[in-house]
Design a protein around this motif. Structure first.
Motif, PDB file in Angstrom:
ATOM      1  N   UNK A  45       0.847  -1.188   0.000  1.00 35.77           N
ATOM      2  CA  UNK A  45       0.000   0.000   0.000  1.00 35.77           C
ATOM      3  C   UNK A  45       0.880   1.235   0.000  1.00 35.77           C
ATOM      4  N   UNK A  46       0.712   2.098  -1.011  1.00 33.66           N
ATOM      5  CA  UNK A  46       1.535   3.301  -1.053  1.00 33.66           C
ATOM      6  C   UNK A  46       0.716   4.507  -0.603  1.00 33.66           C
ATOM      7  N   UNK A  47       1.308   5.290   0.266  1.00 32.73           N
ATOM      8  CA  UNK A  47       0.659   6.470   0.838  1.00 32.73           C
ATOM      9  C   UNK A  47       1.559   7.671   0.590  1.00 32.73           C
ATOM     10  N   UNK A  48       1.008   8.709  -0.044  1.00 30.21           N
ATOM     11  CA  UNK A  48       1.795   9.905  -0.348  1.00 30.21           C
ATOM     12  C   UNK A  48       1.559  10.971   0.708  1.00 30.21           C
ATOM     13  N   UNK A  49       2.620  11.653   1.081  1.00 34.36           N
ATOM     14  CA  UNK A  49       2.525  12.766   2.037  1.00 34.36           C
ATOM     15  C   UNK A  49       3.603  13.772   1.685  1.00 34.36           C
ATOM     16  N   UNK A  50       3.191  15.022   1.414  1.00 32.56           N
ATOM     17  CA  UNK A  50       4.162  16.036   0.996  1.00 32.56           C
ATOM     18  C   UNK A  50       5.088  16.434   2.134  1.00 32.56           C
ATOM     19  N   UNK A  51       4.680  16.193   3.364  1.00 31.40           N
ATOM     20  CA  UNK A  51       5.534  16.460   4.529  1.00 31.40           C
ATOM     21  C   UNK A  51       6.135  15.138   5.019  1.00 31.40           C
ATOM     22  N   UNK A  52       6.827  14.469   4.114  1.00 32.27           N
ATOM     23  CA  UNK A  52       7.265  13.099   4.360  1.00 32.27           C
ATOM     24  C   UNK A  52       8.127  12.973   5.617  1.00 32.27           C
ATOM     25  N   UNK A  53       9.193  13.761   5.700  1.00 23.76           N
ATOM     26  CA  UNK A  53      10.120  13.619   6.832  1.00 23.76           C
ATOM     27  C   UNK A  53       9.415  13.835   8.158  1.00 23.76           C
ATOM     28  N   UNK A  54       8.563  14.849   8.210  1.00 24.41           N
ATOM     29  CA  UNK A  54       7.828  15.125   9.448  1.00 24.41           C
ATOM     30  C   UNK A  54       6.885  13.980   9.791  1.00 24.41           C
ATOM     31  N   UNK A  55       6.217  13.439   8.780  1.00 21.39           N
ATOM     32  CA  UNK A  55       5.282  12.338   9.019  1.00 21.39           C
ATOM     33  C   UNK A  55       6.014  11.083   9.491  1.00 21.39           C
ATOM     34  N   UNK A  56       7.168  10.791   8.874  1.00 20.93           N
ATOM     35  CA  UNK A  56       7.937   9.612   9.293  1.00 20.93           C
ATOM     36  C   UNK A  56       8.384   9.757  10.742  1.00 20.93           C
ATOM     37  N   UNK A  57       8.929  10.920  11.080  1.00 25.09           N
ATOM     38  CA  UNK A  57       9.387  11.147  12.458  1.00 25.09           C
ATOM     39  C   UNK A  57       8.234  11.043  13.451  1.00 25.09           C
ATOM     40  N   UNK A  58       7.096  11.628  13.072  1.00 23.65           N
ATOM     41  CA  UNK A  58       5.929  11.592  13.966  1.00 23.65           C
ATOM     42  C   UNK A  58       5.469  10.162  14.205  1.00 23.65           C
ATOM     43  N   UNK A  59       5.445   9.380  13.151  1.00 25.16           N
ATOM     44  CA  UNK A  59       4.972   8.003  13.303  1.00 25.16           C
ATOM     45  C   UNK A  59       5.975   7.134  14.057  1.00 25.16           C
ATOM     46  N   UNK A  60       7.255   7.428  13.898  1.00 28.41           N
ATOM     47  CA  UNK A  60       8.257   6.700  14.680  1.00 28.41           C
ATOM     48  C   UNK A  60       8.072   6.990  16.166  1.00 28.41           C
ATOM     49  N   UNK A  61       7.835   8.264  16.486  1.00 29.19           N
ATOM     50  CA  UNK A  61       7.620   8.641  17.887  1.00 29.19           C
ATOM     51  C   UNK A  61       6.353   7.991  18.455  1.00 29.19           C
ATOM     52  N   UNK A  62       5.362   7.771  17.592  1.00 28.74           N
ATOM     53  CA  UNK A  62       4.127   7.117  18.019  1.00 28.74           C
ATOM     54  C   UNK A  62       4.239   5.598  17.992  1.00 28.74           C
ATOM     55  N   UNK A  63       5.423   5.098  17.635  1.00 30.43           N
ATOM     56  CA  UNK A  63       5.713   3.670  17.565  1.00 30.43           C
ATOM     57  C   UNK A  63       4.832   2.952  16.546  1.00 30.43           C
ATOM     58  N   UNK A  64       4.511   3.665  15.451  1.00 35.18           N
ATOM     59  CA  UNK A  64       3.768   3.051  14.348  1.00 35.18           C
ATOM     60  C   UNK A  64       4.376   3.508  13.020  1.00 35.18           C
ATOM     61  N   UNK A  65       5.668   3.234  12.819  1.00 36.39           N
ATOM     62  CA  UNK A  65       6.339   3.726  11.609  1.00 36.39           C
ATOM     63  C   UNK A  65       5.829   3.022  10.355  1.00 36.39           C
TER      64      UNK A  65
END
Length: 398
Positions: A45-65
């Motif tokens: 499943x591919x998900x696009x997000x223009x704020x990629x780096x911020x989204x990746x960091x946020x999801x890592x912090x939420x423990x759902x990368x």
């Protein structure tokens, strides 16, 4: 902007990226189509997000990368590696033929302390010097004979003094174009060893080289158009196509506009050489697929990464993206003649320096400070003071 699509069936994974529309979107679609054909048993499943780096960091912090995401490799990933959130994908490299067909530059950009953390997907060359064939011939200029950034500055000054032509358009609206020019001049004037030491915490020991490269960039600016500080890359590229200058320095993505112009033919109207002093070097920007250290389906991730690193996957992606594959065995016969020449130059290159401007050669915090330093430079043109800022950015501990 976001989108969510999926390909495949049984095993599953999530890919986060910012490739939407244009050549990036077309390239990703081609890659996923090929993956779906080769591995219908895996759902990606591919998900696009223009704020990629911020989204990746946020999801890592939420423990759902995300399982995997597309990002610059090299030192851009250093904070993730320091935080131990990157997956070990060494087995993907060792269980396939990837190590055999990747050159040292891309391989090194994918590794931290000998452990593979990424699979490079494409490469853009930074150190291109494009030129208008007719103008160069009319002025008696042989671009291939200009052997250093300083000699190039002298040629631009001659063109400015003796003709009505613009030697080189130099867009400065965004500081990254100035930073890219500086790193290319540093590489061409002082060599790859100095360039590498400057980016590896020894900038202070090479401060004179940093100043010298800034001085040369300043010389280019002196003979650029008066609106240089307000000119964007896109505007400058279009003006080059319209014949406004003899030369234009930029990454190979700029050539997309040339190939789309019906009256601007490769080899007849425009051509290119390595930026003076960088012959044999392939300065790189690249994207890579990175895996998280935690995933619900490691088999799906490994299968996808293996395809990303395959000749078929890279042929599909790069032909649409207007870039070249990091693998050296990909069939590029259907690529444009320009990209075929880029691939040949890559395969024959002695070294593949990692770009500073595009995050491979420096950490994210350093890149921010370097862009700030270049903003200061175009307002002051004080090479000595800005060199201090550059040294402070590059030699500061993480």
């Amino acid at each position: 902007m976001s989108r969510s699509t999926s390909v495949g069936g049984g095993e599953s994974g999530e890919l986060l990226h910012r490739l939407v529309g244009g050549d990036g979107g077309a390239a990703l679609d081609a890659l996923l189509d090929g993956f779906g054909q080769r591995h219908p048993e895996v759902s990606m499943r591919d998900v696009a997000d223009e704020n990629l780096s911020l989204e990746v960091k946020s999801r890592i912090l939420k423990e759902s990368p995300p399982d995997v995401w597309i990002e610059w490799p090299g030192k851009n990933l250093q904070p993730y590696d320091d935080a131990a959130v990157l997956g070990d994908v060494t087995s993907v490299w060792e269980d396939t033929d990837m190590e055999r067909y990747y050159l040292d530059g891309p391989r090194n950009a994918a590794k931290f302390d000998g452990v593979y953390r990424a699979v490079p997907l494409n490469i853009h060359r930074i150190n291109n010097l494009f030129y208008d064939v007719e103008q160069a011939e009319a002025l008696g200029v042989d671009p291939a004979a200009i052997d250093s950034p300083r000699a190039f500055a002298e040629e631009l000054q001659r063109i400015d003094a003796e003709t009505d032509q613009t030697g080189m358009l130099f867009p400065m609206k965004n500081p990254w174009t100035v930073l890219q020019m500086w790193e290319t001049v540093l590489l061409g004037e002082h060599g790859h060893d100095t360039y590498r030491r400057v980016t590896d915490d020894a900038a202070a020991a090479h401060r004179r080289a940093i100043v010298d490269a800034l001085d040369i960039v300043g010389q280019y600016a002196e003979v650029a158009t008066e609106d240089r500080l307000y000119t964007s890359l896109t505007d400058a590229n279009e003006r080059f196509v319209d014949g406004e200058s003899v030369f234009f320095h930029q990454g190979d993505w700029a050539a997309g506009a040339y190939t789309e112009s019906p009256e601007f033919d490769y080899g007849t109207d425009w051509d290119h050489v390595p930026f003076p002093g960088t012959d044999g070097l392939y300065a790189m920007n690249m994207d890579a697929v990175i895996a998280a250290s935690v995933t619900d389906d490691s088999e799906a991730v490994s299968t996808f990464l293996s395809y990303v690193g395959s000749a078929d996957g890279q042929r599909r992606f790069n032909q649409k993206k207007g870039s070249i594959p990091p693998r050296t065995d990909v069939d590029t016969s259907a690529f444009t003649p320009f990209l075929q020449e880029q691939q040949s130059a890559f395969q024959q290159s002695a070294s593949q320096p990692l770009s500073i401007t595009h995050g491979l050669g420096v950490r994210p915090d350093q890149l921010i400070e370097l862009k700030t330093a270049m903003s200061t430079f175009v307002s002051s043109w004080d090479s000595e003071a800005v060199a201090d800022d550059v040294v402070a950015a590059l030699d500061r501990s993480a």
